[in-house]
Write a protein that holds these residues in place. Structure first.
Motif, mmCIF file in Angstrom:
data_model
loop_
_atom_site.group_PDB
_atom_site.id
_atom_site.type_symbol
_atom_site.label_atom_id
_atom_site.label_comp_id
_atom_site.label_asym_id
_atom_site.label_seq_id
_atom_site.Cartn_x
_atom_site.Cartn_y
_atom_site.Cartn_z
ATOM 1 N N ALA A 62 40.940 -8.085 -21.647
ATOM 2 C CA ALA A 62 40.077 -8.708 -22.646
ATOM 3 C C ALA A 62 38.617 -8.680 -22.204
ATOM 4 O O ALA A 62 37.720 -8.500 -23.033
ATOM 5 N N CYS A 63 38.369 -8.848 -20.915
ATOM 6 C CA CYS A 63 36.995 -8.781 -20.408
ATOM 7 C C CYS A 63 36.393 -7.394 -20.648
ATOM 8 O O CYS A 63 35.245 -7.259 -21.088
ATOM 9 N N CYS A 64 37.176 -6.368 -20.361
ATOM 10 C CA CYS A 64 36.700 -4.995 -20.558
ATOM 11 C C CYS A 64 36.486 -4.704 -22.043
ATOM 12 O O CYS A 64 35.481 -4.099 -22.431
ATOM 13 N N SER A 65 37.424 -5.127 -22.874
ATOM 14 C CA SER A 65 37.297 -4.875 -24.308
ATOM 15 C C SER A 65 36.125 -5.642 -24.900
ATOM 16 O O SER A 65 35.411 -5.138 -25.773
ATOM 17 N N SER A 66 35.882 -6.867 -24.416
ATOM 18 C CA SER A 66 34.763 -7.668 -24.901
ATOM 19 C C SER A 66 33.437 -7.000 -24.565
ATOM 20 O O SER A 66 32.539 -6.903 -25.405
ATOM 21 N N GLY A 67 33.307 -6.522 -23.326
ATOM 22 C CA GLY A 67 32.080 -5.858 -22.918
ATOM 23 C C GLY A 67 31.824 -4.594 -23.709
ATOM 24 O O GLY A 67 30.713 -4.359 -24.188
ATOM 25 N N PHE A 68 32.868 -3.772 -23.883
ATOM 26 C CA PHE A 68 32.701 -2.504 -24.590
ATOM 27 C C PHE A 68 32.385 -2.725 -26.070
ATOM 28 O O PHE A 68 31.451 -2.124 -26.622
ATOM 29 N N ALA A 69 33.161 -3.593 -26.733
ATOM 30 C CA ALA A 69 32.964 -3.811 -28.169
ATOM 31 C C ALA A 69 31.594 -4.423 -28.452
ATOM 32 O O ALA A 69 30.923 -4.038 -29.417
ATOM 33 N N GLY A 70 31.163 -5.365 -27.609
ATOM 34 C CA GLY A 70 29.865 -5.996 -27.823
ATOM 35 C C GLY A 70 28.719 -5.014 -27.689
ATOM 36 O O GLY A 70 27.796 -4.986 -28.509
ATOM 37 N N VAL A 71 28.762 -4.178 -26.664
ATOM 38 C CA VAL A 71 27.697 -3.201 -26.442
ATOM 39 C C VAL A 71 27.748 -2.095 -27.497
ATOM 40 O O VAL A 71 26.713 -1.619 -27.964
ATOM 41 N N TYR A 72 28.946 -1.703 -27.899
ATOM 42 C CA TYR A 72 29.096 -0.687 -28.949
ATOM 43 C C TYR A 72 28.474 -1.180 -30.251
ATOM 44 O O TYR A 72 27.762 -0.444 -30.943
ATOM 45 N N PHE A 73 28.742 -2.435 -30.593
ATOM 46 C CA PHE A 73 28.176 -3.017 -31.814
ATOM 47 C C PHE A 73 26.657 -3.130 -31.700
ATOM 48 O O PHE A 73 25.920 -2.878 -32.662
ATOM 49 N N GLU A 74 26.182 -3.499 -30.530
ATOM 50 C CA GLU A 74 24.730 -3.572 -30.305
ATOM 51 C C GLU A 74 24.098 -2.202 -30.476
ATOM 52 O O GLU A 74 23.016 -2.061 -31.060
ATOM 53 N N LYS A 75 24.749 -1.170 -29.982
ATOM 54 C CA LYS A 75 24.242 0.196 -30.099
ATOM 55 C C LYS A 75 24.145 0.614 -31.558
ATOM 56 O O LYS A 75 23.152 1.214 -31.990
ATOM 57 N N ILE A 76 25.162 0.263 -32.347
ATOM 58 C CA ILE A 76 25.152 0.596 -33.770
ATOM 59 C C ILE A 76 24.017 -0.129 -34.485
ATOM 60 O O ILE A 76 23.304 0.452 -35.308
#
Length: 328
Positions: free
Chosen positions: A185-199
């Motif tokens: 969950a920590c890894c998925s939270s970091g990736f999804a948050g940064v991916y959304f920020e990038k978009i």
């Protein structure tokens, strides 16, 4: 100057929202009442639906309350741009997976171990920010991240009080399952948050339109998860079984949290959001002691609180990232 004020205002609201959500959610999940308890999967779906409605109203307001303009924006930005819309399916699916994993983690780990371990999402967010956004963090920022994790770990350090019967029932296998769940969950939270920020930062679309797109996929994934895990109970007692006024408050806070997080990402970044979340944990602990009276602070707690505050100021000192010569 206005942007800076808006950034810190968003962070302050996020701290308040996260703190109140933790307290109300804990109380609602431990409250003994007649009839079945409300389903967490149902609350997630309802929060996504409420978030979509709120975002549609915000877009409606942005276009001077014109139904025709709202219709045009939704058609042009969502229906006529299927590729752009589908990009949001990735973070939305990951967020749904993350929510399920956190329920698994909380079912197999005690609260202290869960909260300490879950703070590793701050580090994963920093790593994904560097690798995906090309962000350059200074020495003080990396040091502040380490100090923050150490401080939160001290704040949530288990006390020497005797273990409860529920804790004693946890087997080594279930604890391993919970630990793996929270790490993923920590890894998925970091990736999804940064991916959304990038978009968000690569698009000129309104943040509220992006959240409508995110909520649409979240609603679909949430309904699928609800039917997969709680389908029998939903068919037996209905989707809104166990709902009361407190449940409605929890759902509203969840929906508001998604919008506040979107504002934080727009005007700050995911790492700073992580600091606000950590501060909210400390506030939740303090309120638990002075109001709920179910926690006794120790010297280790005060030491951790000081470290978190120092880390927050240290990160703010290096708040402006160094210029990246590789970007035009």
């Amino acid at each position: 100057m206005a942007s800076t004020r808006l950034k810190y205002l968003s962070l302050g609201v996020l701290v308040f929202q996260t703190t109140s959500l933790v307290l109300t959610m804990r109380y609602s999940r431990t409250l003994q009442g007649d009839g079945p308890r409300y389903l967490a999967s149902s609350a997630v779906v309802t929060a996504e639906l409420l978030k979509i409605i709120a975002c549609v109203m915000l877009v409606f307001k942005e276009h001077s309350y014109s139904v025709r303009a709202l219709n045009s924006v939704l058609r042009q930005e969502i229906a006529q741009k299927p590729v752009e819309t589908l990009k949001l399916a990735i973070p939305s699916g990951i967020y749904t997976l993350q929510n399920n994993l956190l329920y698994v983690a909380l079912s197999n780990l005690d609260a202290a171990t869960y909260q300490v371990t879950y703070q590793l999402k701050i580090l994963t967010t920093a790593l994904f920010s560097v690798s995906m956004l090309g962000r350059r963090l200074g020495v003080y920022q990396w040091l502040s991240l380490l100090i923050l994790m150490g401080g939160v770990a001290l704040v949530q350090w288990p006390s020497d009080s005797p273990a409860s019967p529920e804790t004693e029932q946890l087997t080594t296998g279930s604890q391993l399952v919970g630990l793996v769940a929270v790490l993923v969950a920590c890894c998925s939270s970091g990736f999804a948050g940064v991916y959304f920020e990038k978009i968000l930062k690569e698009s000129k679309q309104s943040v509220w339109v992006r959240n409508i797109q995110l909520g649409m996929f979240g609603l679909v994934f949430g309904v699928i998860g609800m039917l997969a895990y709680d389908g029998d109970r939903v068919r037996e007692h209905g989707m809104f079984q166990g709902y009361n006024s407190l449940t409605c408050v929890v759902v509203a806070l969840q929906a508001l949290g998604g919008l506040v997080i979107a504002a934080v990402i727009k005007y700050a970044d995911n790492i700073l959001k992580g600091f606000a979340t950590s501060l909210s944990i400390i506030l939740s602990t303090l309120i638990s002691y002075f109001w709920l009276e179910d926690f006794v602070p120790t010297s280790v707690f005060f030491m951790g609180a000081v470290l978190v505050i120092v880390a927050t100021f240290l990160y703010g000192y290096e708040g402006k990232p160094a210029p990246n010569p590789s970007r035009a």
